[in-house]
Design a protein around this motif. Structure first.
Motif: not given
Length: 257
Positions: A43-56, A64-72
């Motif tokens: 999950s911490w490798q490139e393309g993994g779930f946690l890796y993508q969440r950390w990038e977000e 901007s507010w519209h560019g932030i992920a919905n879960w954030i």
């Protein structure tokens, strides 16, 4: 050790007593733990779930507010609402404890009303004490609330708050009415006039910058509209001189003798 000891009927034979004593449930727990470790690393490798969440989360700092992920956005809204509820609950507890303390406080000393401040303050204390006798509240609470209102109106009005200035005006009118009602009949006018002068002097700070003159802002228009009428006329091309054959129909011929 022979191969017969290691393998019998195509099955693995335990090589130690620890292998014999190992329970099947322990093996399942080890396998489950190994799968969890593998899933955590993937999950911490490139393309993994946690890796993508950390990038977000990393990109949200510059987006901007519209560019932030919905879960954030959802997490921020939940945290903000929880903070507001906590602050409101705390403020309610503080206000309740303050009012309870004021209600249990002893009545202020009425004094003899001597001096300039006593001439103004003494009638107010007498008026509040007489009114508190008909209410379920202590005279000290009414007097403290009157003082707190005046202080907040003075400080808030000095800072330019419109609500505080309204409270300051009502505070002054109410104070003058209480002084006029409770002051001795012989010096009622003098006590009320003196209180009005004090209130007017304090209003220099509470109502600073306030003017009754309307403020007119003259700003040049940002966009200028210049109406214009455009007529488009189509002019036919002139016919060359001596070329009249195109104007005659095909069935018309000159008369011949």
């Amino acid at each position: 050790m022979s191969s017969n000891d290691e393998q019998m009927n195509g099955q693995h034979r335990p090589n130690s007593i620890l292998d014999q004593l190992e329970l099947p449930q322990a093996r399942k727990d080890k396998q489950r733990l190994a799968r969890l470790r593998t899933a955590w690393k993937e999950s911490w490798q490139e393309g993994g779930f946690l890796y993508q969440r950390w990038e977000e989360v990393f990109q949200a700092r510059h987006a901007s507010w519209h560019g932030i992920a919905n879960w954030i956005k959802a997490a921020a809204l939940v945290a903000g609402i929880s903070l507001i509820v906590l602050m409101v609950d705390t403020a309610g507890d503080i206000a309740s404890a303050t009012l309870n303390g004021l209600s249990a406080a002893p009545a202020p000393g009425a004094g003899d009303g001597s001096g300039l401040w006593g001439t103004v303050d003494h009638p107010i204390q007498v008026f509040l004490a007489d009114q508190a006798a008909h209410l379920s509240v202590a005279p000290a609470a009414l007097y403290a609330f009157w003082q707190l209102t005046g202080l907040l109106g003075l400080v808030g009005g000095f800072l330019g708050n419109a609500g505080a200035r309204i409270a300051w005006v009502l505070f002054g009118i109410g104070s003058l009415a209480m002084i006029w009602s409770a002051a001795p009949a012989g010096g009622r006018a003098a006590a009320t006039g003196l209180a009005a002068l004090m209130w007017a002097l304090a209003s220099i700070f509470a109502l600073r910058g306030l003017t009754l003159r309307p403020i007119v802002h003259n700003h040049p228009p940002q966009y200028q509209f210049n109406p214009a009428l455009h007529l488009h006329a189509t002019i036919p091309a002139p016919t060359p001189a001596g070329d009249d054959s195109d104007d005659e129909p095909d069935n018309v011929h000159p008369l011949q003798r």
